[in-house]
Scaffold this motif. Structure first.
Motif, short mmCIF file in Angstrom:
data_model
loop_
_atom_site.label_atom_id
_atom_site.label_comp_id
_atom_site.label_asym_id
_atom_site.label_seq_id
_atom_site.Cartn_x
_atom_site.Cartn_y
_atom_site.Cartn_z
N LEU A 69 0.83 -1.21 0.00
CA LEU A 69 0.00 0.00 0.00
C LEU A 69 0.86 1.26 0.00
O LEU A 69 0.52 2.25 -0.66
CB LEU A 69 -0.94 -0.01 1.21
N TRP A 70 1.96 1.25 0.74
CA TRP A 70 2.87 2.39 0.71
C TRP A 70 3.44 2.58 -0.70
O TRP A 70 3.55 3.70 -1.20
CB TRP A 70 4.01 2.19 1.71
N MET A 173 -2.73 5.83 5.81
CA MET A 173 -1.90 4.64 5.84
C MET A 173 -0.73 4.82 6.80
O MET A 173 -0.34 3.89 7.52
CB MET A 173 -1.40 4.35 4.43
N TYR A 174 -0.16 6.00 6.82
CA TYR A 174 0.96 6.27 7.72
C TYR A 174 0.51 6.16 9.18
O TYR A 174 1.18 5.53 10.01
CB TYR A 174 1.53 7.66 7.44
N CYS A 175 -0.63 6.76 9.49
CA CYS A 175 -1.14 6.69 10.86
C CYS A 175 -1.50 5.26 11.25
O CYS A 175 -1.24 4.83 12.37
CB CYS A 175 -2.37 7.60 11.01
N TYR A 176 -2.07 4.52 10.31
CA TYR A 176 -2.45 3.13 10.59
C TYR A 176 -1.22 2.27 10.83
O TYR A 176 -1.22 1.42 11.73
CB TYR A 176 -3.27 2.57 9.42
N ALA A 187 9.45 1.57 14.52
CA ALA A 187 10.53 2.17 13.73
C ALA A 187 10.92 1.25 12.57
O ALA A 187 11.18 1.72 11.45
CB ALA A 187 11.74 2.44 14.61
N SER A 188 10.92 -0.05 12.81
CA SER A 188 11.29 -1.00 11.77
C SER A 188 10.27 -1.02 10.64
O SER A 188 10.63 -0.99 9.45
CB SER A 188 11.44 -2.40 12.37
N ILE A 189 8.97 -1.08 10.99
CA ILE A 189 7.95 -1.15 9.94
C ILE A 189 7.87 0.16 9.17
O ILE A 189 7.67 0.16 7.95
CB ILE A 189 6.57 -1.51 10.56
N THR A 190 8.08 1.28 9.85
CA THR A 190 8.04 2.57 9.15
C THR A 190 9.20 2.70 8.16
O THR A 190 9.01 3.13 7.02
CB THR A 190 8.08 3.72 10.15
N SER A 191 10.39 2.31 8.58
CA SER A 191 11.55 2.39 7.69
C SER A 191 11.42 1.41 6.54
O SER A 191 11.78 1.73 5.39
CB SER A 191 12.83 2.13 8.47
N LEU A 192 10.88 0.20 6.81
CA LEU A 192 10.73 -0.79 5.75
C LEU A 192 9.71 -0.34 4.71
O LEU A 192 9.93 -0.45 3.50
CB LEU A 192 10.32 -2.13 6.34
N CYS A 193 8.56 0.18 5.17
CA CYS A 193 7.54 0.67 4.24
C CYS A 193 8.03 1.88 3.46
O CYS A 193 7.73 2.03 2.26
CB CYS A 193 6.26 1.01 5.00
N SER A 194 8.78 2.74 4.11
CA SER A 194 9.34 3.90 3.42
C SER A 194 10.32 3.46 2.33
O SER A 194 10.34 4.03 1.23
CB SER A 194 10.03 4.82 4.42
N ALA A 195 11.12 2.45 2.63
CA ALA A 195 12.06 1.94 1.63
C ALA A 195 11.32 1.30 0.45
O ALA A 195 11.70 1.46 -0.71
CB ALA A 195 13.00 0.93 2.27
N SER A 196 10.24 0.56 0.75
CA SER A 196 9.47 -0.06 -0.33
C SER A 196 8.80 0.99 -1.20
O SER A 196 8.74 0.85 -2.43
CB SER A 196 8.42 -1.01 0.25
N ALA A 197 8.32 2.07 -0.58
CA ALA A 197 7.72 3.16 -1.36
C ALA A 197 8.75 3.81 -2.27
O ALA A 197 8.47 4.11 -3.44
CB ALA A 197 7.11 4.19 -0.42
N GLY A 198 9.95 4.02 -1.75
CA GLY A 198 11.00 4.61 -2.57
C GLY A 198 11.42 3.69 -3.71
O GLY A 198 11.68 4.15 -4.83
N LEU A 199 11.46 2.37 -3.46
CA LEU A 199 11.84 1.43 -4.50
C LEU A 199 10.80 1.39 -5.62
O LEU A 199 11.15 1.42 -6.81
CB LEU A 199 12.01 0.04 -3.89
N VAL A 200 9.52 1.34 -5.24
CA VAL A 200 8.46 1.31 -6.25
C VAL A 200 8.46 2.60 -7.06
O VAL A 200 8.25 2.59 -8.28
CB VAL A 200 7.09 1.08 -5.58
#
Length: 222
Positions: A69-70, A173-176, A187-200
């Motif tokens: 979703l990110w 989505m960020y708040c959820y 912190a781990s899930i936020t950084s991982l989702c942020s990395a996936s968003a940047g990759l996509v």
């Protein structure tokens, strides 16, 4: 400061009353507090991103869905932003109007929705509205006169609404994401989702190559 600390000690049951107003007693309780923190920190487990996939199947599924979703939100957001150069009309005015959707969504619309509705409903409604707006913008670009004033107006409106709704979905989505996972893993899930968003988002420009390939090889450009 000493009075405040003594009040806190009384409320927390560390001392019986404020009459124990001796520096030695206060230092003793503060030393106990520091020792408790040191013991707690020494016994804490160190969590990592791997714990998001190994803790439980439900957490693994939730992690993968959040990453998707990110990534989708970031890709759609960047797609609308980067395609602003194809829009008819005044480019500066159009960009200013469409980018103002971020302010309306973040400062006014999203907080009101989060206070009244569940996150799943917010995400579904806003993703659906974004899809409708993007498809409408595509139809306007492909099948209308690019020099028409009406086409420029309608395309600006659909772009504004598309960016508005995708910003709302991303904010929700960020708040959820920060609330759905344990504190030790936020912190781990936020950084991982942020990395996936940047990759996509980085892979987004290659979609234009795929589009050109499909148009040329399957005859959609004729």
């Amino acid at each position: 400061v000493e009075e405040i600390l003594l009040d806190l000690c009384v409320k927390n049951g560390k001392i019986e009353n404020k009459d124990d107003k001796t520096g030695e007693a206060l230092r003793l309780h503060l030393d106990d507090f520091e020792n408790d923190n040191d013991d707690r920190e020494a016994g804490d487990k160190k969590y990592s991103i791997l714990d998001l996939f190994t803790t439980s199947p439900s957490m693994r599924t939730a992690t993968i869905l959040n990453m998707m979703l990110w990534g989708i939100s970031s890709l759609v957001y960047q797609g609308i932003s980067l395609n602003m150069t194809k829009m008819p009309g005044n480019l500066i005015l159009t960009n200013a109007l469409v980018n103002s959707a971020i302010l309306f969504s973040s400062l006014w619309y999203t907080p009101k929705l989060l206070a009244k509705y569940p996150v799943r409903k917010i995400l579904f409604d806003n993703y659906l509205a974004t899809a409708i707006c993007c498809f409408s913008g595509y139809v306007i670009l492909e099948f209308s006169d690019s020099n028409s004033n009406n086409a420029a107006i309608f395309l600006t409106i659909t772009s504004f609404l598309g960016k508005f709704f995708i910003c709302t979905a991303f904010n929700a989505m960020y708040c959820y994401t920060t609330k759905a996972f344990p504190t030790c893993l936020r912190a781990s899930i936020t950084s991982l989702c942020s990395a996936s968003a940047g990759l996509v988002t980085a892979l987004g420009p290659w979609l234009n190559v795929l589009q050109s390939y499909l148009l040329i090889n399957f005859g959609f450009d004729h």
